[in-house]
Design an enzyme around this catalytic site. Structure first.
Site, PDB file in Angstrom:
ATOM      1  N   GLU A   1       4.599 -46.378  52.897  1.00  0.00           N
ATOM      2  CA  GLU A   1       5.965 -46.415  52.376  1.00  0.00           C
ATOM      3  C   GLU A   1       6.484 -44.995  52.218  1.00  0.00           C
ATOM      4  OE1 GLU A   1       5.015 -48.456  48.462  1.00  0.00           O
ATOM      5  OE2 GLU A   1       6.392 -46.890  47.830  1.00  0.00           O
TER       6      GLU A   1
ATOM      7  N   CYS B   1       2.484 -51.337  48.936  1.00  0.00           N
ATOM      8  CA  CYS B   1       1.062 -50.946  48.932  1.00  0.00           C
ATOM      9  C   CYS B   1       0.180 -51.823  49.811  1.00  0.00           C
ATOM     10  CB  CYS B   1       0.541 -50.939  47.505  1.00  0.00           C
ATOM     11  SG  CYS B   1       1.407 -49.774  46.446  1.00  0.00           S
TER      12      CYS B   1
ATOM     13  N   THR C   1       6.407 -56.676  36.999  1.00  0.00           N
ATOM     14  CA  THR C   1       5.278 -55.857  37.455  1.00  0.00           C
ATOM     15  C   THR C   1       3.918 -56.557  37.360  1.00  0.00           C
ATOM     16  OG1 THR C   1       6.457 -53.842  36.911  1.00  0.00           O
ATOM     17  CG2 THR C   1       4.072 -53.668  37.093  1.00  0.00           C
TER      18      THR C   1
ATOM     19  N   HIS D   1      -6.354 -54.134  44.898  1.00  0.00           N
ATOM     20  CA  HIS D   1      -5.388 -53.032  44.879  1.00  0.00           C
ATOM     21  C   HIS D   1      -5.380 -52.385  43.490  1.00  0.00           C
ATOM     22  CE1 HIS D   1      -2.009 -50.515  45.397  1.00  0.00           C
ATOM     23  NE2 HIS D   1      -1.256 -51.172  44.538  1.00  0.00           N
TER      24      HIS D   1
ATOM     25  N   LYS E   1      -6.273 -50.454  34.791  1.00  0.00           N
ATOM     26  CA  LYS E   1      -6.387 -51.727  34.081  1.00  0.00           C
ATOM     27  C   LYS E   1      -6.237 -52.956  34.983  1.00  0.00           C
ATOM     28  CE  LYS E   1      -3.657 -53.803  30.438  1.00  0.00           C
ATOM     29  NZ  LYS E   1      -2.481 -53.589  29.599  1.00  0.00           N
TER      30      LYS E   1
ATOM     31  N   ASN F   1      -3.012 -43.978  42.456  1.00  0.00           N
ATOM     32  CA  ASN F   1      -2.662 -45.077  43.357  1.00  0.00           C
ATOM     33  C   ASN F   1      -2.210 -44.488  44.694  1.00  0.00           C
ATOM     34  OD1 ASN F   1      -1.699 -47.306  44.668  1.00  0.00           O
ATOM     35  ND2 ASN F   1      -0.089 -47.789  43.183  1.00  0.00           N
TER      36      ASN F   1
ATOM     37  N   SER G   1       4.154 -54.555  46.579  1.00  0.00           N
ATOM     38  CA  SER G   1       5.337 -54.998  45.843  1.00  0.00           C
ATOM     39  C   SER G   1       6.352 -55.600  46.800  1.00  0.00           C
ATOM     40  CB  SER G   1       5.962 -53.818  45.104  1.00  0.00           C
ATOM     41  OG  SER G   1       5.116 -53.432  44.049  1.00  0.00           O
TER      42      SER G   1
END
Lengths: 349, 133
Positions: free
Chosen positions: A81, A113, A205, A238, A243, A270, A300
């Site tokens: 991206e 991603c 999210t 991913h 977390k 990331n 996303s």
């Protein structure tokens, strides 16, 4: 999804830039609490690095491991991206630099991603149908985060590459057992034309985007293949922060030990389209023949690709033919926010 | 440098490919149209080794416009493992890490760009070897 011919990974490669910035240094600039940082540090690409240069190094390592002549590769797909041009493919630069041109497919893939695994799925299809002999799938990104935004703490850089071919023709590293793709229109994260930095909706999210798609893709793949979490030696999800991958793994029934080798986000951030693929390359670096690995990407917009792969004997003779993922991660040079801003062109020229 | 000439040379710049004169057993990088020793125009393309030794270097703090954003940076004279001498920009290295004789390896990097809206030019730079080679 399964192919007509069985497909294997015959080579893989990783690349992570040299520079790191600690999350605590970013917090210092913006006056944020050190107690709620989403990771320890992230990778920072240099001024002379971009999606193409990182893709080339990862793919070069994959070609070394594949022991293949570049002109045998019939497709080069770069998932990203952070394209180097809005109009002009990154893939042609990469293919030219690697000596794969001119007889090849070459294109850029965009799906936030998961563009790297989307490119991988296409390569699996092309090779599995017998249309081409071998294909190169790359995930490469220099993630962008608006200064001061939460994404600035996690937006890292890196690249990973896989070379796929029909099983049994080359020395196989790992066989693709099956794949599953799961997508919906979910507006969790986007970047409009002409905008430098992406936007995100907190409302979407977590559960509606990352967790729902990752979980559904992984569960449906396991159901289709008749597998359960304990059938896998390792799993990679991913990694937008430290977390989320741990939570989704736990909710599906995977243990901390299963995801540990591929959990790189605390150290590099990331890396977007490279994130789950780098987790896979790090896992392949330590895997043994017979090990089954689940990889589940998330992009996303939103969607997930899940793949089950079984490690083959070729891993033993091939893994040392190129630098390992952790070799790149453990060599690092820290920069402060001022140098980070210079390398990421955050100063007006 | 204009884009047509750079485009013609992209294979040499991207992949470290030199021209070789079989008569004189000499390699030329950057490539030449003819051997400067015997005039042979039938030069062959050969792949140069991607690893070499840093012979000497200089630290550039006053670059030309194309390289202004990269300053300060290092330019080195490198002896590749086949004996070919080349001059190249070094990357991923700090001045205090440099010394004559260190081993370096080729990497594909951005060289310069034509402003924010023009073309991006790529080529080969060298960095200290990741591992002892």
């Amino acid at each position: 999804m399964k192919t007509f011919y069985t497909v294997s990974i015959i080579g893989y490669g990783a690349y992570v830039p040299l520079r790191r910035i600690k999350a605590i240094e970013i917090a210092r600039i913006w006056g944020k609490s050190e107690k709620v940082l989403p990771l320890e540090e992230k990778s920072v690409a240099a001024l002379d690095e971009d999606t193409a240069t990182m893709a080339v190094e990862a793919a070069y390592n994959a070609i070394l491991r594949a022991k293949i002549q570049p002109n045998e590769i019939g497709a080069v797909f770069v998932g990203t991206e952070s394209k180097i041009y809005t109009v002009k493919p990154t893939a042609t630069v990469v293919a030219e630099a690697l000596g794969i041109t001119p007889t090849t497919l070459a294109s850029d893939y965009e799906f936030a991603c998961k563009a790297g695994t989307e490119a991988t799925q296409t390569c699996i299809g092309l090779v599995g149908s017998g249309m081409i002999k071998a294909a190169l799938a790359i995930g490469s990104d220099i993630a962008r985060g608006r200064p001061g935004d939460e994404l600035e703490y996690t937006a890292g850089a890196g690249a990973a590459a896989l070379i796929l071919a029909r099983s049994g023709i080359y020395e196989d590293v790992a066989e693709i057992e099956g794949t599953y793709s799961f997508v919906t229109d979910t507006p969790d994260f986007w970047r409009r034309e002409g905008q430098i930095y992406p936007m995100h909706y907190y409302r979407f999210t977590g559960e509606p985007a990352y967790f729902y798609h990752s979980r559904e893709a992984a569960l449906r793949l396991m159901n289709e293949l008749g597998l359960k979490p304990s059938d896998f030696k390792y799993a990679v999800f991913h990694q937008p922060n430290s977390k989320f991958p741990q939570e989704v793994a736990k909710s599906l029934g995977f243990t901390a030990e299963q995801i540990k080798p591929g959990l790189l986000v605390p150290l590099i951030g990331n890396s977007y389209a490279a994130s789950s693929l780098l987790g896979l390359t790090a896992t392949l670096d330590i895997a043994k023949p017979g090990d089954r690995i689940l990889i589940t990407s998330f992009g996303s917009g939103a969607g997930s690709d899940a793949m089950s792969i079984i490690v083959k004997d070729g891993i033993e003779s091939k893994r040392d033919l190129a630098p390992k993922t952790m070799d790149y991660i453990t060599r690092r040079r820290y920069v402060d926010y001022a140098l980070y801003a210079k390398h990421r062109s955050k100063y007006n020229k | 440098m204009g884009s047509p000439s750079y485009w013609r040379e992209k294979v040499y710049r991207y992949r470290l490919i030199a021209k070789y004169c079989e008569n004189c057993n000499k390699k030329y990088y950057p490539p030449k149209l003819a051997c400067p020793i015997c005039g042979n125009k039938e030069l062959k393309e050969v792949q140069l080794p991607r690893i070499g030794t840093l012979i000497t270097y200089t630290w550039v703090t006053q670059p030309t416009k194309d390289f202004a954003t990269q300053a300060p940076y290092v330019v080195g004279l490198i002896k590749l493992d086949d004996g070919t001498l080349i001059v190249s920009q070094l990357t991923d290295v700090e001045i205090e890490e440099l010394k004559d004789g260190i081993r370096v390896e080729a990497v594909f990097r951005r060289m310069f760009e034509e402003g924010d809206s023009g073309l991006i030019y790529y080529g080969t730079k060298f960095r200290p070897c990741l591992f002892s080679k």
